[in-house]
Design a protein around this motif. Structure first.
Motif, PDB file in Angstrom:
ATOM      1  N   PHE A 114       0.821  -1.214   0.000  1.00 44.04           N
ATOM      2  CA  PHE A 114       0.000   0.000   0.000  1.00 44.04           C
ATOM      3  C   PHE A 114       0.853   1.261   0.000  1.00 44.04           C
ATOM      4  CE2 PHE A 114       0.039   0.598   4.659  1.00 44.04           C
ATOM      5  CZ  PHE A 114      -0.169   1.955   4.776  1.00 44.04           C
ATOM      6  N   LYS A 119      -2.631   7.313  -2.647  1.00 45.55           N
ATOM      7  CA  LYS A 119      -3.435   7.447  -1.432  1.00 45.55           C
ATOM      8  C   LYS A 119      -4.936   7.403  -1.735  1.00 45.55           C
ATOM      9  CE  LYS A 119      -3.861  10.235   2.754  1.00 45.55           C
ATOM     10  NZ  LYS A 119      -3.426  11.426   3.453  1.00 45.55           N
ATOM     11  N   TRP A 122      -6.296   3.898  -1.341  1.00 48.31           N
ATOM     12  CA  TRP A 122      -6.166   3.186  -0.074  1.00 48.31           C
ATOM     13  C   TRP A 122      -7.540   2.805   0.453  1.00 48.31           C
ATOM     14  CZ3 TRP A 122      -2.210   6.453   3.208  1.00 48.31           C
ATOM     15  CH2 TRP A 122      -0.943   6.354   2.640  1.00 48.31           C
ATOM     16  N   GLN A 126      -6.393   1.073   5.485  1.00 41.82           N
ATOM     17  CA  GLN A 126      -5.076   1.611   5.146  1.00 41.82           C
ATOM     18  C   GLN A 126      -4.978   3.092   5.494  1.00 41.82           C
ATOM     19  OE1 GLN A 126      -5.051   0.370   1.052  1.00 41.82           O
ATOM     20  NE2 GLN A 126      -3.816  -1.438   1.482  1.00 41.82           N
TER      21      GLN A 126
END
Length: 128
Positions: A114, A119, A122, A126
């Motif tokens: 990850f 981002k 995610w 996460q």
């Protein structure tokens, strides 16, 4: 076509191109091999040398992986010390659980992939 990548051989062939023409080259993209840098520097003195994206990205990925592993080993060592301390004091050891339900050791083990994802992709876990 030039056979091989030996700097002297490649330089000798490229130097057959007049310097006036070679000085017109403003930028060269190359990999991180030392011989390529030498060739570019000697044959195209006015050109800016740029390392290709693949090699830069590979270096950054390897560095990030090394850091993640280093911190994971530190977390393992800290947990082992805490377990030993709890045994000496005849107490039950319990790992600190983070908001996402992982221990620090687990988080650092599972974070490998990850860390390379955007981002925006995610999962909720996460993000935590």
């Amino acid at each position: 076509m030039v056979a091989g990548t030996k700097a002297e051989t490649v330089i000798a062939i490229i130097e057959k191109i007049p310097l006036k023409q070679r000085n017109l080259v403003t930028e060269i993209t190359l990999d991180m091999a030392g011989n390529m840098g030498l060739i570019a520097k000697k044959c195209f003195p006015n050109a800016t040398r740029v390392i290709d994206r693949f090699h830069v990205q590979k270096l950054a990925t390897e560095a990030l992986q090394e850091i993640r592993i280093k911190y994971r080993w530190q977390a393992i060592d800290q947990e082992n010390e805490a377990i030993e301390k709890a045994k000496k004091n005849k107490k039950k050891f319990e790992s600190e659980i983070l908001i996402n339900g992982d221990t620090l050791k687990q988080l650092l083990a599972r974070s490998r992939y990850f860390l390379y994802k955007n981002k925006s992709k995610w999962s909720e876990n996460q993000l935590q």
